[in-house]
Write an enzyme that holds these catalytic residues in place. Sequence first.
Site, short mmCIF file in Angstrom:
data_model
loop_
_atom_site.label_atom_id
_atom_site.label_comp_id
_atom_site.label_asym_id
_atom_site.label_seq_id
_atom_site.Cartn_x
_atom_site.Cartn_y
_atom_site.Cartn_z
N GLN A 223 47.41 47.18 35.27
CA GLN A 223 46.09 46.86 35.81
C GLN A 223 45.83 47.68 37.06
OE1 GLN A 223 44.69 43.14 38.23
NE2 GLN A 223 44.33 42.65 36.07
N ASP B 212 46.64 38.09 34.48
CA ASP B 212 45.74 38.53 35.54
C ASP B 212 45.91 37.72 36.82
OD1 ASP B 212 43.70 40.19 36.49
OD2 ASP B 212 42.14 38.75 36.00
N SER C 227 39.75 42.76 39.83
CA SER C 227 40.29 43.56 38.72
C SER C 227 39.26 44.62 38.33
CB SER C 227 40.59 42.67 37.51
OG SER C 227 41.47 41.63 37.87
#
Length: 303
Positions: A283, A211, A233
């Site tokens: 993502q 991430d 995110s």
Amino acid sequence: MSDRAAAQLRGQSLADLLTVLDLERIEDNIFRGSSPKEGPQRVFGGQVAGQALVAAGRTVPVERYVHSLHAYFIRPGDPSVPIVYEVDRVRDGRSFTTRRVVAIQHGKPIFTLSASFHKEEPGLNHQVPMPDVPPPEDLPSTRERLQDEFGRVPGFVRWHPIELRPVGPMSYEAERDPSLRTETNPVWLKVNGKLPDDRLTQVCLMTYASDMTLLDTVLLRHGRSFAGISMASLDHAMWFHRPFRADEWLLYAQEAPTAQGARGLARGLVYTRDGDLVCSVMQEGLIRVVDAEGWSDALPGSL
């Protein structure tokens, strides 16, 4: 600062991160986690994803390994209070185990994760090849590049135990020079320090690290840096293909297929130095253009 002192600080940082991922068990299916004492003003997305995977993994037989996870970031996390993880044992089949985890703060869900675990068995085997890039030893780290450019390094990056070595330009460089804009963002990464041998620790550290740079890839495509951009995110998916160690160099080959409507999609393939494809990541993130000026200490991927 001496090299020895720097190494001690990195070691302390890794120990702190492993402590953050070592959840307290409250009941059979309820766990409690904390955040680092120093870090972003919001809980880092990779942290809550890694902790949720720890919670799920601790309810699964050790001979079954996670092969996929799908997660949604719902609300910003508050680093000043603990996070409670509730695990739903959805299914225990002959070959697969399914878990659903809800992360809760202040009585409300901030994050959900579904994960599937599989008992290893033989089958077909192929993969796409690893990109041809310079080895990590030939590249400076993110810390070194930020220090050279700005004369300082954000606190969250300064002694973070996960070392990043971008192969190509960083977002602030592409903003300054449009010729550096790129559709790909390969980054070498590894944990600085020795990790336990269990596979759950390895995949949880990779979940955490995955991430850290994905949404940078969208910025690189458009020649933007964090200045004037609000990022978070929204969802995160990972597939684990083969065993690996997160304390050895891994190439995170990232690209950004599309951006639209204040959202950007990024995906990445993770390879060992030997060229084994070990993990795939996707993502979608909020990428909103705002009027703020100056660069921020917040990292991409924060909730």
